[in-house]
Design a protein around this motif. Structure first.
Motif, PDB file in Angstrom:
ATOM      1  N   ASP A   1       6.495  12.839 -32.171  1.00 56.25           N
ATOM      2  CA  ASP A   1       7.614  12.713 -31.233  1.00 56.25           C
ATOM      3  C   ASP A   1       7.116  12.154 -29.900  1.00 56.25           C
ATOM      4  O   ASP A   1       6.960  12.878 -28.919  1.00 56.25           O
ATOM      5  N   LEU A   2       6.888  10.862 -29.881  1.00 59.39           N
ATOM      6  CA  LEU A   2       6.361  10.228 -28.678  1.00 59.39           C
ATOM      7  C   LEU A   2       7.364  10.293 -27.537  1.00 59.39           C
ATOM      8  O   LEU A   2       6.995  10.493 -26.378  1.00 59.39           O
ATOM      9  N   ASN A   3       8.641  10.140 -27.859  1.00 57.05           N
ATOM     10  CA  ASN A   3       9.667  10.206 -26.818  1.00 57.05           C
ATOM     11  C   ASN A   3       9.678  11.571 -26.141  1.00 57.05           C
ATOM     12  O   ASN A   3       9.730  11.676 -24.915  1.00 57.05           O
ATOM     13  N   GLY A   4       9.617  12.632 -26.932  1.00 57.60           N
ATOM     14  CA  GLY A   4       9.575  13.977 -26.367  1.00 57.60           C
ATOM     15  C   GLY A   4       8.326  14.214 -25.552  1.00 57.60           C
ATOM     16  O   GLY A   4       8.361  14.867 -24.502  1.00 57.60           O
ATOM     17  N   PHE A   5       7.226  13.670 -26.026  1.00 60.49           N
ATOM     18  CA  PHE A   5       5.948  13.770 -25.319  1.00 60.49           C
ATOM     19  C   PHE A   5       6.064  13.148 -23.934  1.00 60.49           C
ATOM     20  O   PHE A   5       5.648  13.719 -22.930  1.00 60.49           O
ATOM     21  N   ILE A   6       6.686  11.975 -23.875  1.00 61.73           N
ATOM     22  CA  ILE A   6       6.822  11.253 -22.608  1.00 61.73           C
ATOM     23  C   ILE A   6       7.815  11.944 -21.682  1.00 61.73           C
ATOM     24  O   ILE A   6       7.609  12.004 -20.465  1.00 61.73           O
ATOM     25  N   LYS A   7       8.885  12.482 -22.237  1.00 66.30           N
ATOM     26  CA  LYS A   7       9.899  13.137 -21.406  1.00 66.30           C
ATOM     27  C   LYS A   7       9.319  14.318 -20.632  1.00 66.30           C
ATOM     28  O   LYS A   7       9.848  14.698 -19.584  1.00 66.30           O
ATOM     29  N   GLU A   8       8.274  14.918 -21.162  1.00 68.83           N
ATOM     30  CA  GLU A   8       7.626  15.999 -20.431  1.00 68.83           C
ATOM     31  C   GLU A   8       6.872  15.486 -19.212  1.00 68.83           C
ATOM     32  O   GLU A   8       6.526  16.240 -18.312  1.00 68.83           O
ATOM     33  N   MET A   9       6.612  14.197 -19.191  1.00 65.06           N
ATOM     34  CA  MET A   9       5.905  13.592 -18.058  1.00 65.06           C
ATOM     35  C   MET A   9       6.868  13.038 -17.036  1.00 65.06           C
ATOM     36  O   MET A   9       6.653  13.162 -15.836  1.00 65.06           O
ATOM     37  N   ALA A  10       7.912  12.386 -17.509  1.00 64.97           N
ATOM     38  CA  ALA A  10       8.863  11.747 -16.596  1.00 64.97           C
ATOM     39  C   ALA A  10      10.182  11.550 -17.325  1.00 64.97           C
ATOM     40  O   ALA A  10      10.222  10.913 -18.373  1.00 64.97           O
TER      41      ALA A  10
ATOM     42  N   TYR B   1       0.808  -1.223   0.000  1.00 70.16           N
ATOM     43  CA  TYR B   1       0.000   0.000   0.000  1.00 70.16           C
ATOM     44  C   TYR B   1       0.840   1.273   0.000  1.00 70.16           C
ATOM     45  O   TYR B   1       0.429   2.302  -0.511  1.00 70.16           O
ATOM     46  N   LYS B   2       2.034   1.214   0.556  1.00 71.91           N
ATOM     47  CA  LYS B   2       2.871   2.410   0.632  1.00 71.91           C
ATOM     48  C   LYS B   2       3.899   2.474  -0.501  1.00 71.91           C
ATOM     49  O   LYS B   2       4.748   3.338  -0.518  1.00 71.91           O
ATOM     50  N   ASN B   3       3.848   1.536  -1.430  1.00 75.14           N
ATOM     51  CA  ASN B   3       4.778   1.546  -2.565  1.00 75.14           C
ATOM     52  C   ASN B   3       3.956   1.562  -3.851  1.00 75.14           C
ATOM     53  O   ASN B   3       3.668   0.530  -4.444  1.00 75.14           O
ATOM     54  N   LEU B   4       3.569   2.764  -4.262  1.00 70.82           N
ATOM     55  CA  LEU B   4       2.665   2.935  -5.402  1.00 70.82           C
ATOM     56  C   LEU B   4       3.360   3.690  -6.538  1.00 70.82           C
ATOM     57  O   LEU B   4       4.159   4.600  -6.308  1.00 70.82           O
ATOM     58  N   THR B   5       3.033   3.302  -7.772  1.00 71.23           N
ATOM     59  CA  THR B   5       3.587   3.941  -8.953  1.00 71.23           C
ATOM     60  C   THR B   5       2.500   4.151  -9.985  1.00 71.23           C
ATOM     61  O   THR B   5       1.673   3.261 -10.208  1.00 71.23           O
ATOM     62  N   LEU B   6       2.492   5.333 -10.579  1.00 69.61           N
ATOM     63  CA  LEU B   6       1.620   5.552 -11.724  1.00 69.61           C
ATOM     64  C   LEU B   6       2.357   5.050 -12.954  1.00 69.61           C
ATOM     65  O   LEU B   6       3.465   5.492 -13.255  1.00 69.61           O
ATOM     66  N   ASP B   7       1.773   4.103 -13.656  1.00 75.87           N
ATOM     67  CA  ASP B   7       2.407   3.476 -14.812  1.00 75.87           C
ATOM     68  C   ASP B   7       1.529   3.719 -16.033  1.00 75.87           C
ATOM     69  O   ASP B   7       0.321   3.465 -15.987  1.00 75.87           O
ATOM     70  N   ALA B   8       2.113   4.213 -17.112  1.00 75.52           N
ATOM     71  CA  ALA B   8       1.343   4.506 -18.320  1.00 75.52           C
ATOM     72  C   ALA B   8       2.046   3.968 -19.554  1.00 75.52           C
ATOM     73  O   ALA B   8       3.272   4.026 -19.662  1.00 75.52           O
ATOM     74  N   SER B   9       1.268   3.426 -20.482  1.00 73.09           N
ATOM     75  CA  SER B   9       1.766   2.998 -21.785  1.00 73.09           C
ATOM     76  C   SER B   9       1.103   3.843 -22.859  1.00 73.09           C
ATOM     77  O   SER B   9      -0.111   4.077 -22.821  1.00 73.09           O
ATOM     78  N   LEU B  10       1.896   4.316 -23.810  1.00 68.68           N
ATOM     79  CA  LEU B  10       1.405   5.188 -24.874  1.00 68.68           C
ATOM     80  C   LEU B  10       1.694   4.557 -26.228  1.00 68.68           C
ATOM     81  O   LEU B  10       2.774   3.980 -26.433  1.00 68.68           O
ATOM     82  N   ARG B  11       0.743   4.685 -27.138  1.00 69.71           N
ATOM     83  CA  ARG B  11       0.893   4.144 -28.483  1.00 69.71           C
ATOM     84  C   ARG B  11       0.365   5.147 -29.506  1.00 69.71           C
ATOM     85  O   ARG B  11      -0.604   5.859 -29.251  1.00 69.71           O
ATOM     86  N   THR B  12       1.002   5.203 -30.664  1.00 71.45           N
ATOM     87  CA  THR B  12       0.545   6.044 -31.763  1.00 71.45           C
ATOM     88  C   THR B  12       0.818   5.324 -33.069  1.00 71.45           C
ATOM     89  O   THR B  12       1.679   4.440 -33.135  1.00 71.45           O
ATOM     90  N   LYS B  13       0.095   5.699 -34.119  1.00 72.97           N
ATOM     91  CA  LYS B  13       0.335   5.142 -35.448  1.00 72.97           C
ATOM     92  C   LYS B  13       1.087   6.124 -36.339  1.00 72.97           C
ATOM     93  O   LYS B  13       1.419   5.801 -37.474  1.00 72.97           O
ATOM     94  N   HIS B  14       1.357   7.321 -35.813  1.00 72.54           N
ATOM     95  CA  HIS B  14       1.994   8.359 -36.611  1.00 72.54           C
ATOM     96  C   HIS B  14       3.514   8.308 -36.451  1.00 72.54           C
ATOM     97  O   HIS B  14       4.046   8.585 -35.378  1.00 72.54           O
TER      98      HIS B  14
ATOM     99  N   LYS C   1       5.733   3.540 -29.793  1.00 76.05           N
ATOM    100  CA  LYS C   1       5.293   3.149 -28.460  1.00 76.05           C
ATOM    101  C   LYS C   1       6.249   3.649 -27.395  1.00 76.05           C
ATOM    102  O   LYS C   1       7.428   3.893 -27.652  1.00 76.05           O
ATOM    103  N   GLY C   2       5.725   3.810 -26.184  1.00 75.15           N
ATOM    104  CA  GLY C   2       6.551   4.272 -25.086  1.00 75.15           C
ATOM    105  C   GLY C   2       5.830   4.084 -23.764  1.00 75.15           C
ATOM    106  O   GLY C   2       4.684   3.632 -23.710  1.00 75.15           O
ATOM    107  N   ALA C   3       6.520   4.434 -22.688  1.00 80.03           N
ATOM    108  CA  ALA C   3       5.940   4.262 -21.352  1.00 80.03           C
ATOM    109  C   ALA C   3       6.640   5.186 -20.372  1.00 80.03           C
ATOM    110  O   ALA C   3       7.742   5.678 -20.625  1.00 80.03           O
ATOM    111  N   TYR C   4       5.990   5.424 -19.252  1.00 76.30           N
ATOM    112  CA  TYR C   4       6.604   6.186 -18.170  1.00 76.30           C
ATOM    113  C   TYR C   4       6.018   5.735 -16.845  1.00 76.30           C
ATOM    114  O   TYR C   4       4.939   5.131 -16.785  1.00 76.30           O
TER     115      TYR C   4
END
Length: 360
Positions: A286-295, A269-282, A304-307
């Motif tokens: 710039d999915l990498n740049g998009f994700i870097k703004e998040m984490a 309960y005290k070890n929580l992480t927000l995990d997201a997966s992102l996908r695009t067909k384009h 594809k990418g994740a953070y």
């Protein structure tokens, strides 16, 4: 890429060390597993001791079968792990070379990856980063091994080839997103693969858990300006790969410009992480740049990418209340940024200071 020169440089680097820690920093997916296995075999050939260390447990049954059937030796991190047993470490199939709690005296000697280049807090002694022409880190290792001409037993050759084949197939989405060099790598090793292992993996169907979660996907999904966003609640850490599977399925079965699937991963309960997966067909997005703004520790490649973001600082005792807060905040911020199409396609300004947003 001059693989002959790359192979020569890898051998030159690893030969300076006696005990190399080969790190799988992200989720142990087939490409990371195969790449780590390949590097370990290279080290062993040159009489260098090495250990494959995974920071996260394997969640997918397919990957567990891969490791078990191919007898890939992986050690899983725990708080008692002693870094001082090693004089160096290598990172495969991950953008960032930083390792939490790694003593500064232990250098990163190799970084081999196929994601976009990012600024490193710990610069490696040598790196092979090929995001444009290679779609899997396993592809790089196929050609490195070809140049080294390592003499190995037929059993070891079959195990390694099977791992690398599966690494290439999965990271190219079964050759949906690949380059000619990926196809050439596959042809080089495919005849040595163990089809019985690959058939066993391919027969693995959807788990009951995944079926249940798919219901949550449709209940919570938001379609906004041809982008699909869905939050699926709490997921146990040993099931985290379900998030990526769902994102893959949604982008393949729909015509959305962008798909984002997120969840809260819990080990306790005290070890929580927000995990997201992102996908695009384009391909030009710039999915990498998009994700870097998040984490900064997240990342992506062309499609594809994740953070991940640490949520352990929350003191909320009610899980439902916490999820609603995370879900609403994440969804609202995404929608606001998508409103501005210029920002959306240039991938700037997304999720600035995410942690402070939650703490307001």
């Amino acid at each position: 890429m001059n693989f002959k020169e790359e192979a020569k440089n890898i051998v030159s680097i690893i030969s300076q060390f006696k005990n190399i820690l080969i790190v799988i920093k992200g989720s142990p997916d087939p490409d990371a597993i195969a790449s780590a296995f390949a590097l370990k075999i290279i080290c062993e050939h040159y009489k260098i001791h090495s250990t494959i260390l995974a920071y996260k447990t394997v969640s997918l049954k397919q990957n567990k079968i891969l490791i078990d059937k191919l007898k890939i030796p992986i050690v899983y991190w725990n708080e008692r792990f002693n870094y001082m047993d090693y004089d160096s470490y290598a990172i495969v199939d991950f953008q960032n070379t930083k390792i939490d709690n790694m003593p500064p005296s232990i250098p990163c000697i190799l970084h081999i990856d196929h994601h976009e280049i990012c600024k490193q807090e710990r610069e490696p002694k040598y790196s092979i980063i090929e995001p444009q022409n290679v779609s899997a880190t396993s592809t790089i290792f196929v050609f490195i091994l070809k140049e080294l001409s390592i003499n190995m037993s037929s059993n070891l050759s079959k195990r390694l080839s099977t791992a690398l084949v599966y690494g290439i197939v999965t990271d190219t989405d079964n050759f949906t997103h690949c380059n000619d060099i990926d196809k050439d790598a596959f042809k080089l090793i495919s005849e040595h693969r163990d089809n019985s292992v690959l058939k066993k993996i391919s027969k693995m169907g959807y788990s009951k858990l995944l079926t249940n979660i798919l219901k949550k996907v449709h209940e919570s999904k938001t379609v906004y300006k041809n982008c699909l966003i869905t939050g699926i609640g709490y997921i146990k850490h040993y099931n985290r790969d379900i998030i990526a599977i769902i994102a893959d399925g949604l982008i393949q079965d729909n015509t959305f410009d962008l798909v984002i699937v997120f969840a809260i991963i819990e080990e306790n309960y005290k070890n929580l992480t927000l995990d997201a997966s992102l996908r695009t067909k384009h391909k030009d997005f710039d999915l990498n740049g998009f994700i870097k703004e998040m984490a900064q520790d997240g990342g992506g490649r062309r499609y594809k990418g994740a953070y991940q973001l640490n949520l352990s600082y929350f003191d909320e005792n009610n899980k439902e209340t916490l999820w609603k807060y995370i879900y609403d905040t994440t969804l609202n911020r995404l929608m606001k940024k998508i409103d501005n199409k210029a920002i959306f396609f240039q991938t700037t300004g997304f999720f600035n200071n995410f942690k402070s947003l939650f703490q307001k």
